[in-house]
Scaffold this active site. Structure first.
Site, PDB file in Angstrom:
ATOM      1  N   LYS A  48      -3.317  -1.385   7.950  1.00  0.00           N
ATOM      2  CA  LYS A  48      -2.947  -2.783   7.674  1.00  0.00           C
ATOM      3  C   LYS A  48      -3.274  -3.678   8.868  1.00  0.00           C
ATOM      4  O   LYS A  48      -3.752  -4.799   8.713  1.00  0.00           O
ATOM      5  CB  LYS A  48      -1.436  -2.902   7.377  1.00  0.00           C
ATOM      6  CG  LYS A  48      -1.019  -2.244   6.090  1.00  0.00           C
ATOM      7  CD  LYS A  48      -1.301  -3.122   4.886  1.00  0.00           C
ATOM      8  CE  LYS A  48      -0.735  -2.492   3.668  1.00  0.00           C
ATOM      9  NZ  LYS A  48      -1.419  -2.396   2.477  1.00  0.00           N
ATOM     10  N   LYS A 104      -5.774  -1.485  -5.250  1.00  0.00           N
ATOM     11  CA  LYS A 104      -5.498  -2.684  -6.051  1.00  0.00           C
ATOM     12  C   LYS A 104      -6.299  -3.872  -5.574  1.00  0.00           C
ATOM     13  O   LYS A 104      -6.686  -4.726  -6.351  1.00  0.00           O
ATOM     14  CB  LYS A 104      -4.007  -3.027  -5.947  1.00  0.00           C
ATOM     15  CG  LYS A 104      -3.162  -2.122  -6.786  1.00  0.00           C
ATOM     16  CD  LYS A 104      -1.679  -2.405  -6.581  1.00  0.00           C
ATOM     17  CE  LYS A 104      -0.894  -1.344  -7.299  1.00  0.00           C
ATOM     18  NZ  LYS A 104       0.416  -1.118  -6.738  1.00  0.00           N
ATOM     19  N   LYS A 128     -10.633   5.237  -1.333  1.00  0.00           N
ATOM     20  CA  LYS A 128      -9.840   5.418  -2.549  1.00  0.00           C
ATOM     21  C   LYS A 128      -9.841   4.159  -3.405  1.00  0.00           C
ATOM     22  O   LYS A 128     -10.064   3.054  -2.904  1.00  0.00           O
ATOM     23  CB  LYS A 128      -8.419   5.821  -2.187  1.00  0.00           C
ATOM     24  CG  LYS A 128      -7.644   4.738  -1.473  1.00  0.00           C
ATOM     25  CD  LYS A 128      -6.146   4.975  -1.487  1.00  0.00           C
ATOM     26  CE  LYS A 128      -5.462   3.795  -0.825  1.00  0.00           C
ATOM     27  NZ  LYS A 128      -4.077   3.617  -1.101  1.00  0.00           N
TER      28      LYS A 128
HETATM   29  P1  TYM Z   1       1.351   1.880  -4.633  1.00  0.00           P
HETATM   30  O1  TYM Z   1       1.678   0.791  -5.557  1.00  0.00           O
HETATM   31  O2  TYM Z   1       0.341   1.620  -3.561  1.00  0.00           O
HETATM   32  O3  TYM Z   1       0.837   3.146  -5.418  1.00  0.00           O
HETATM   33  C1  TYM Z   1       1.604   3.694  -6.466  1.00  0.00           C
HETATM   34  C2  TYM Z   1       1.254   5.148  -6.650  1.00  0.00           C
HETATM   35  O4  TYM Z   1      -0.129   5.299  -6.981  1.00  0.00           O
HETATM   36  C3  TYM Z   1      -0.718   6.235  -6.092  1.00  0.00           C
HETATM   37  N1  TYM Z   1      -2.123   5.850  -5.839  1.00  0.00           N
HETATM   38  C4  TYM Z   1      -3.160   6.690  -5.930  1.00  0.00           C
HETATM   39  N2  TYM Z   1      -3.213   8.000  -6.240  1.00  0.00           N
HETATM   40  C5  TYM Z   1      -4.445   8.564  -6.273  1.00  0.00           C
HETATM   41  N3  TYM Z   1      -5.605   7.894  -6.021  1.00  0.00           N
HETATM   42  C6  TYM Z   1      -5.580   6.583  -5.700  1.00  0.00           C
HETATM   43  N4  TYM Z   1      -6.721   5.928  -5.477  1.00  0.00           N
HETATM   44  C7  TYM Z   1      -4.317   5.925  -5.633  1.00  0.00           C
HETATM   45  N5  TYM Z   1      -3.940   4.647  -5.360  1.00  0.00           N
HETATM   46  C8  TYM Z   1      -2.583   4.629  -5.469  1.00  0.00           C
HETATM   47  C9  TYM Z   1       0.099   6.171  -4.822  1.00  0.00           C
HETATM   48  O5  TYM Z   1      -0.027   7.369  -4.089  1.00  0.00           O
HETATM   49  C10 TYM Z   1       1.489   5.980  -5.381  1.00  0.00           C
HETATM   50  O6  TYM Z   1       2.046   7.218  -5.752  1.00  0.00           O
HETATM   51  N6  TYM Z   1       4.548   3.228  -1.199  1.00  0.00           N
HETATM   52  C11 TYM Z   1       4.372   3.413  -2.634  1.00  0.00           C
HETATM   53  C12 TYM Z   1       5.419   2.687  -3.442  1.00  0.00           C
HETATM   54  C13 TYM Z   1       6.779   3.231  -3.189  1.00  0.00           C
HETATM   55  C14 TYM Z   1       7.246   4.522  -3.523  1.00  0.00           C
HETATM   56  C15 TYM Z   1       8.587   4.578  -3.071  1.00  0.00           C
HETATM   57  C16 TYM Z   1       6.661   5.610  -4.177  1.00  0.00           C
HETATM   58  C17 TYM Z   1       7.788   2.584  -2.565  1.00  0.00           C
HETATM   59  N7  TYM Z   1       8.885   3.395  -2.503  1.00  0.00           N
HETATM   60  C18 TYM Z   1       9.351   5.721  -3.263  1.00  0.00           C
HETATM   61  C19 TYM Z   1       7.444   6.744  -4.343  1.00  0.00           C
HETATM   62  C20 TYM Z   1       8.780   6.800  -3.903  1.00  0.00           C
HETATM   63  C21 TYM Z   1       2.961   2.965  -2.964  1.00  0.00           C
HETATM   64  O7  TYM Z   1       2.067   3.198  -2.244  1.00  0.00           O
HETATM   65  O8  TYM Z   1       2.742   2.306  -4.076  1.00  0.00           O
END
Ligand code: TYM
Length: 329
Positions: free
Chosen positions: A111, A197, A194
Site C-alpha cells: 500500500k 478489485k 493477482k
Molecule cells: P478482500 O475483499 O480483499 O478479499 C476477499 C477475499 O477474496 C480473496 N481474494 C483472492 N483469492 C484468490 N485470488 C485472488 N486474486 C483474490 N483476490 C482476493 C481474499 O484472499 C479474501 O479471502 N482482509 C480481507 C477482508 C477481511 C477478512 C476479515 C477476511 C477483513 N476481515 C476476517 C477474513 C476474515 C480481504 O482481503 O478482503
C-alpha cells in the site's frame, strides 16, 4: 463442528478471485459449521470512500455474496459496522501489537508503494482489526485466498500473545482454510500478479457476457511456444490457472496438450475460457439483480445476522474485559 469466519471489503464488486479464493470454500462449509460471513465496511474506510457511496457499495457486495449462494438461514451474515464490539477488541489488541511487526506486513508495504499519499494508521493496523474480526467469534477456520495468508499468521500470533500475556487458554489459533489444502491465488488477465478489485485486470461476477468475452479476448499472451514441451510463459500460465477453476478438466487437458505440441491457437483457448467463465457466472449474475431489488429481504438478513453476530461478539468482549482486569464497582 468448526467455527468459521470470512469477510470481504466493501470496496468493489466481487471478482473471480474472491469467488474461487474464498467464497466457494465458505459455501461448502456453511451447512455443517457455525459460520459467520460479513462485509468489512470498517476496513473499507482505509480508502476513504465518499459518504454518498458507502451504503451503496455495502449493499452491492452483500447482494453479490448472497447471489453466490451464501445462505443466511445457515450462516450468520452481517455488516462489520453493525457489530461495534469488534472496534473495542481491536483497540484492546492494538495495545499488544507492535509497530515494527505491522510495518513489516507485505500488504502494508504494498500500500505504501502504491498509495504514498495515503499511509493512514488504519492501514497499518489493518491486520489487527482483521484478527479482531476472526477471534471475536473464536473462529478456528478462515476460508481466504493466498494473499491473506500473512494476515492469518498475524491473527494466530495476536491470539497466542493474548493467551500468553494473561496466562489463559482463551482464544483458539485460527487457520487459513481451503478444501484443496493449498490457498488459491487467481491471477489477473494482464499477465502478472493477482486478480484485484482495483487493478483493472479482473472479471467481475456482475460483468455481462459481452464484457467477459471482450476482457478475455484482450488478455495478455505471448508469441506461442516454439518447441514441443515448452513451459507456458507467465501470462499463458495465468490463463490456464483460470481455466483450471472454471472449465472441465478435459478442456484443460485439451489445451495443455495443444500447447505442448505447439499447435495451440490462443484465440481458441480464449473463446473457450470466456464461455466457461460465462457458464459459471451466469446464474450468479441473474440472482444479483433480483436480490438487489429486494430491499426488504436485504434489511432482514442484516438485521437478523447483526443480532446474532453481536450476541457472539459481546460475550467475547465481556470475557476479555474480565480477563484483562476490568471489574465492576
Ligand atoms: P478482500 O475483499 O480483499 O478479499 C476477499 C477475499 O477474496 C480473496 N481474494 C483472492 N483469492 C484468490 N485470488 C485472488 N486474486 C483474490 N483476490 C482476493 C481474499 O484472499 C479474501 O479471502 N482482509 C480481507 C477482508 C477481511 C477478512 C476479515 C477476511 C477483513 N476481515 C476476517 C477474513 C476474515 C480481504 O482481503 O478482503
Amino acid at each position: 463442528m468448526d467455527t468459521v469466519v470470512s469477510g470481504i471489503r466493501s470496496t468493489g464488486n466481487l471478482h473471480l478471485g474472491n469467488y474461487f479464493g474464498a467464497v466457494k470454500n465458505f459455501l461448502k462449509m456453511q451447512k455443517e459449521n457455525n459460520c459467520f460471513f460479513f462485509i468489512a465496511d470498517y476496513h473499507a474506510l482505509t480508502t476513504h470512500p465518499h459518504p454518498d457511496d458507502l451504503h451503496g457499495n455495502i449493499k452491492q457486495v452483500l447482494a453479490e455474496y448472497l447471489a453466490c449462494g451464501i445462505d443466511p438461514e445457515s450462516a450468520t451474515v452481517f455488516i462489520q459496522s453493525d457489530v461495534p464490539e469488534v472496534s473495542e477488541l481491536y483497540l484492546l489488541l492494538n495495545m499488544n501489537a507492535y509497530v515494527g511487526e505491522l510495518e513489516r506486513t507485505a500488504s502494508f508495504k504494498e500500500k505504501i508503494r502504491k498509495h504514498p499519499d495515503n499511509i493512514n494508521a488504519g492501514l497499518l493496523t489493518y491486520p489487527v482489526l482483521m484478527a479482531a474480526d476472526i477471534i471475536i467469534h473464536k473462529a478456528n477456520k478462515v476460508p481466504v485466498g493466498k494473499d491473506q495468508e500473512q494476515h492469518l499468521e498475524m491473527t494466530r500470533r495476536f491470539a497466542r500473545r493474548f493467551n500468553t500475556i494473561y496466562d489463559v487458554d482463551y482464544f483458539p489459533e485460527p487457520d487459513a482454510y481451503n478444501f484443496g489444502n493449498e490457498l488459491i491465488k487467481i491471477p489477473g488477465l494482464d499477465g502478472t500478479g493477482k486478480m484485484g478489485k482495483s487493478e483493472g485486470n479482473g472479471i467481475f461476477l456482475a460483468d455481462p457476457p459481452e464484457i467477459i468475452r471482450k476482457k478475455v479476448m484482450s488478455a495478455v499472451t505471448d508469441a506461442g511456444p516454439s518447441q514441443p514441451g515448452q513451459e507456458p510463459s507467465e501470462p499463458v500460465k495465468n490463463l490456464f490457472t483460470i481455466m483450471s477453476v472454471v472449465s472441465d478438466p478435459s478442456t484443460v487437458k485439451y489445451f495443455t496438450d495443444k500447447h505442448s505440441s505447439c499447435e495451440i491457437r490462443y484465440g481458441d483457448l480464449k473463446k473457450q475460457l470466456a464461455e466457461d467463465i460465462i457458464k459459471v457466472t451466469d446464474p450468479i449474475r441473474n440472482r444479483i439483480k433480483d436480490i438487489l431489488a429486494d430491499n426488504q429481504y436485504l434489511a432482514r438478513v442484516v438485521r437478523e445476522g447483526g443480532e446474532k453476530a453481536r450476541a457472539s461478539a459481546s460475550k467475547t468482549v465481556r470475557e476479555v474485559r474480565e480477563i484483562i482486569g476490568y471489574r465492576p464497582f
